[in-house]
Scaffold this active site. Structure first.
Site, PDB file in Angstrom:
ATOM      1  N   CYS A 116       0.614  -1.106   0.074  1.00 45.13           N
ATOM      2  CA  CYS A 116      -0.147  -0.079   0.124  1.00 45.13           C
ATOM      3  C   CYS A 116       0.818   1.304   0.020  1.00 45.13           C
ATOM      4  O   CYS A 116       0.473   2.303  -0.151  1.00 45.13           O
ATOM      5  CB  CYS A 116      -0.731   0.092   1.072  1.00 45.13           C
ATOM      6  SG  CYS A 116      -0.311   0.050   2.782  1.00 45.13           S
ATOM      7  N   GLY A 117       2.080   1.403   0.410  1.00 42.12           N
ATOM      8  CA  GLY A 117       2.789   2.219   0.369  1.00 42.12           C
ATOM      9  C   GLY A 117       2.453   3.559   1.357  1.00 42.12           C
ATOM     10  O   GLY A 117       2.058   3.276   2.365  1.00 42.12           O
TER      11      GLY A 117
END
Length: 287
Positions: A116-117
């Site tokens: 997801c960063g």
């Protein structure tokens, strides 16, 4: 430089036909600590390789630098517990140009995963208030048939995916010539995009006018943010965008295309950059 793939013994089960042990190839996932002037800034889970590009692209995405002039140099250094003696290739120290403002200690709490960063209010604000490049006026127009071919062109260049089946890819195409400018692979789709943007930083090519960014997975808010921060006017994806990604693309003037599969695609924002008989010519958005 670390390995991008590794071999592991697995048990291959074929229902109705028994099982046997065999070697399988996996994509490597390791942490990278990004430091700026010796101070920790972020830790991201990534596939080793093109780490300097990854760091440069991340700094652009977060609004810390806006072009190649802000990025001076980077060097891998010893990691925690090594006493600084062993180069683990998992710690990268970046030196910025004099006068470049570095986030204060309160903001130095980035942690990204391969799935997801980084996201959050700070990143949203960075796009809408710090981005140096306005993508809305970009007059890029590309043919829908050309866009439909991008996923296959991207897939054909994914050397590491052929071995592992476990890596995302991002490819930057010249919308005028159709040329693939650069392709990067990583376990994280956001890392692959950062590596592409970082390549452009190190080549002093920002803003990326008249280009199209093709990604192998879905189009999240974060990927739209990274495109806008780099001045990319069009983002196309194999899978779906999120609602926030579509809203940000609409506000920013970025053309967002999802579900590019076979000869079909959905344009979620600013369809005027796609040329086809009967296409919508105004900026897309809810009516």
């Amino acid at each position: 430089m670390g390995r991008i793939t590794t071999r592991r013994s697995v048990v291959k089960i074929m229902v109705g036909d028994g099982a046997h042990r065999r070697a399988d190839t996996l994509a490597v996932e390791e942490p990278l600590e990004i430091r700026v002037e010796g101070e920790p800034l972020a830790v991201t889970m990534r596939t080793p390789g093109h780490d300097v590009e990854l760091a440069a692209g991340f700094l652009v995405s977060e609004g810390i630098i806006t072009d190649g002039e802000g990025f001076r140099s980077a060097i891998h250094c010893g990691g925690p517990g090594t006493g600084g003696q062993e180069n683990t290739y998992n710690v990268l120290d970046v030196a910025l140009a004099p006068g470049t403002q570095v986030p204060d200690a309160a903001a130095r709490r980035f942690y990204t995963t391969s799935s997801c960063g980084v996201c959050g209010k700070a990143s949203i604000d960075a796009v809408e208030t710090v981005s140096r490049y306005d993508v809305a006026p970009d007059d890029l127009v590309v043919d829908a048939e050309w866009v439909a071919a991008l996923p296959d062109r991207l897939r054909a260049e994914q050397a590491a995916f052929d071995k592992t089946g476990g890596l995302h890819a991002a490819g930057l195409f010249d919308g005028r010539t159709g040329e693939l400018l650069v392709l990067r692979e990583d376990v994280g789709r956001h890392n692959a995009v950062d590596k592409v943007v970082g390549w452009a930083v190190l080549q002093d090519r920002l803003p990326l006018r008249q280009t199209v960014l093709q990604v192998s997975g879905r189009a999240s808010f974060e990927l739209v943010q990274k495109a806008v921060m780099a001045g990319i006017p069009m983002l196309t994806a194999v899978s779906a965008p999120s609602s926030l990604a579509a809203e940000l693309a609409d506000r920013a003037g970025l053309t967002l295309v999802g579900f590019v599969r076979g000869r079909t695609m959905n344009v979620y924002a600013h369809a005027h950059r796609i040329s086809i008989e009967g296409a919508i010519r105004s900026g897309a958005g809810p009516e």
